[in-house]
Enzyme design. Sequence first.
Site, mmCIF file in Angstrom:
data_model
loop_
_atom_site.group_PDB
_atom_site.id
_atom_site.type_symbol
_atom_site.label_atom_id
_atom_site.label_comp_id
_atom_site.label_asym_id
_atom_site.label_seq_id
_atom_site.Cartn_x
_atom_site.Cartn_y
_atom_site.Cartn_z
ATOM 1 N N SER A 1 9.735 0.866 8.237
ATOM 2 C CA SER A 1 10.160 1.786 7.178
ATOM 3 C C SER A 1 10.104 1.130 5.808
ATOM 4 O O SER A 1 10.200 1.820 4.790
ATOM 5 C CB SER A 1 11.603 2.226 7.424
ATOM 6 N N GLU B 1 2.861 8.268 6.805
ATOM 7 C CA GLU B 1 2.507 7.460 5.636
ATOM 8 C C GLU B 1 1.584 6.339 6.130
ATOM 9 O O GLU B 1 1.921 5.660 7.102
ATOM 10 C CB GLU B 1 3.799 6.837 5.075
ATOM 11 N N ASN C 1 10.576 6.225 1.633
ATOM 12 C CA ASN C 1 11.923 5.648 1.598
ATOM 13 C C ASN C 1 12.343 5.175 0.213
ATOM 14 O O ASN C 1 13.527 5.045 -0.058
ATOM 15 C CB ASN C 1 12.031 4.515 2.609
ATOM 16 N N HIS D 1 3.188 4.957 9.467
ATOM 17 C CA HIS D 1 4.630 5.199 9.359
ATOM 18 C C HIS D 1 4.912 6.674 9.658
ATOM 19 O O HIS D 1 4.820 7.534 8.779
ATOM 20 C CB HIS D 1 5.083 4.800 7.944
HETATM 21 N N1 LIG Z 1 14.820 6.323 12.789
HETATM 22 C C1 LIG Z 1 14.034 6.848 11.884
HETATM 23 O O1 LIG Z 1 14.295 7.930 11.333
HETATM 24 C C2 LIG Z 1 12.755 6.141 11.527
HETATM 25 C C3 LIG Z 1 11.766 6.863 10.844
HETATM 26 C C4 LIG Z 1 10.560 6.223 10.539
HETATM 27 C C5 LIG Z 1 10.378 4.885 10.884
HETATM 28 N N2 LIG Z 1 11.370 4.225 11.535
HETATM 29 C C6 LIG Z 1 11.113 2.828 11.891
HETATM 30 O O2 LIG Z 1 10.648 2.811 13.234
HETATM 31 C C7 LIG Z 1 11.076 1.590 13.870
HETATM 32 C C8 LIG Z 1 11.873 1.934 15.108
HETATM 33 O O3 LIG Z 1 12.993 2.719 14.746
HETATM 34 P P1 LIG Z 1 13.818 3.586 15.825
HETATM 35 O O4 LIG Z 1 14.691 4.479 15.042
HETATM 36 O O5 LIG Z 1 12.890 4.128 16.851
HETATM 37 O O6 LIG Z 1 14.701 2.410 16.486
HETATM 38 P P2 LIG Z 1 15.509 2.454 17.868
HETATM 39 O O7 LIG Z 1 16.643 1.521 17.697
HETATM 40 O O8 LIG Z 1 15.759 3.869 18.277
HETATM 41 O O9 LIG Z 1 14.443 1.841 18.933
HETATM 42 C C9 LIG Z 1 13.949 0.534 18.927
HETATM 43 C C10 LIG Z 1 13.527 0.149 20.343
HETATM 44 O O10 LIG Z 1 12.898 -1.134 20.305
HETATM 45 C C11 LIG Z 1 13.301 -1.844 21.471
HETATM 46 N N3 LIG Z 1 13.111 -3.277 21.261
HETATM 47 C C12 LIG Z 1 13.915 -4.170 20.614
HETATM 48 N N4 LIG Z 1 13.370 -5.403 20.637
HETATM 49 C C13 LIG Z 1 12.190 -5.309 21.325
HETATM 50 C C14 LIG Z 1 11.177 -6.218 21.679
HETATM 51 N N5 LIG Z 1 11.238 -7.497 21.336
HETATM 52 N N6 LIG Z 1 10.117 -5.766 22.400
HETATM 53 C C15 LIG Z 1 10.041 -4.477 22.786
HETATM 54 N N7 LIG Z 1 10.978 -3.553 22.465
HETATM 55 C C16 LIG Z 1 12.033 -3.956 21.724
HETATM 56 C C17 LIG Z 1 14.755 -1.439 21.693
HETATM 57 O O11 LIG Z 1 15.155 -1.664 23.044
HETATM 58 C C18 LIG Z 1 14.708 0.052 21.321
HETATM 59 O O12 LIG Z 1 14.420 0.853 22.460
HETATM 60 C C19 LIG Z 1 11.864 0.821 12.807
HETATM 61 O O13 LIG Z 1 11.004 -0.071 12.147
HETATM 62 C C20 LIG Z 1 12.321 1.920 11.862
HETATM 63 O O14 LIG Z 1 12.573 1.421 10.561
HETATM 64 C C21 LIG Z 1 12.541 4.820 11.888
#
Ligand SMILES: NC(=O)c1ccc[n+]([C@@H]2O[C@H](COP(=O)([O-])OP(=O)(O)OC[C@H]3O[C@@H](n4cnc5c(N)ncnc54)[C@H](O)[C@@H]3O)[C@@H](O)[C@H]2O)c1
Length: 322
Positions: A155, A190, A228, A178
């Site tokens: 993000s 994005e 963001n 993204h």
């Molecule tokens: N939540 C949002 O609205 C949103 C929107 C756009 C982008 N993002 C970005 O997307 C990414 C993920 O966000 P999210 O909300 O899905 O997070 P989340 O916490 O829901 O999921 C992350 C997952 O990664 C796994 N994980 C952790 N360490 C790991 C590793 N070493 N190897 C494999 N898996 C691993 C965790 O077990 C978890 O299931 C982040 O970079 C976030 O900034 C989030």
Amino acid sequence: MAALRISTRALRAATTRGNVLNRGFSSSSVRLGAVEGVDNLSVIGAGQMGLGIALVAARHASLPVTLIDSSEASISKATSFISKLLDKDVAKSRLTEEEASAIKSRITTSTDINSVSNSDFIIEAVPEIVDLKLKIFKQLGEISKPTAILATNTSSISITKIAAAAGPDAADRVISTHFMNPVPVQPGVEIITALQTSPKTLQTSLDLCKAMKKLPSKSADTPGFLANRILMPYINEAIICLESGIGGKEDIDGIMKNGTGVPMGPLTLADFIGLDTCLAIMKVLYQDTGDSKYRPSVLLQRMVDAGWVGKKCGKGFYDYTK
Ligand SMILES: NC(=O)c1ccc[n+]([C@@H]2O[C@H](COP(=O)([O-])OP(=O)(O)OC[C@H]3O[C@@H](n4cnc5c(N)ncnc54)[C@H](O)[C@@H]3O)[C@@H](O)[C@H]2O)c1
């Protein structure tokens, strides 16, 4: 980043578009090999973003997807949520049972990151932690195919820094795709190129987004990129209004929802995105620009300290356990 929900009209348009796509869906609507050089995909991180990316790729681009997570519990939660979403579409006649089961069969899971070794396109969606992402990209630089594209769903973290971590032989294959949350609903993606990204990597990524029925917007590699940089200071300011007693949570969400036409107020949206993710993004904006206008609110930090990170854990500014 999260759903950048500007107005109910925009949301309605997005949802309608989603429904149109759903109605027009057939499991063979995109031929395998439609994106040159991409016959399969791996997604690392089966959280809310990763599971959505896997589902949309298996559904709209007809790609075999390997969904990888270090946690068995996350994988199990993700696969049952994917099934629930597909079942809902079958119940609403947006998919036949055969189409839904074909989509499910294209998604396999793994707890081993080495499963990416034959992947043509890899999308990382692990938590927004700089060191974790850098470690994963270093590993991807070593274990991926020499032609594989290495995309991050970060993000806010610099794509150029992530590309450097992948090493000199892989850096030109690193890019950011993204996706917006929720991935199955929001058409926007994005696309952020690192200084090192090659034109071929960019073109293949745009083609893949198109095959996934997404609408890409390009952004420069600057803190927070476009979405963001605009959205997070808005959410952070809403939290500052709450912590300084300018308004209660219902007042803050109420005036933004009822006064500007967004489908949910900023505190509800923060819960939906994940407060840990919001804090991580604000920290990157603040540290990378040195501009005090991006200072994360103390209450946001304290909510994360308490483990109240929003809807995904059942508690944030609101209670989701009832
Ligand atoms: N939540 C949002 O609205 C949103 C929107 C756009 C982008 N993002 C970005 O997307 C990414 C993920 O966000 P999210 O909300 O899905 O997070 P989340 O916490 O829901 O999921 C992350 C997952 O990664 C796994 N994980 C952790 N360490 C790991 C590793 N070493 N190897 C494999 N898996 C691993 C965790 O077990 C978890 O299931 C982040 O970079 C976030 O900034 C989030």
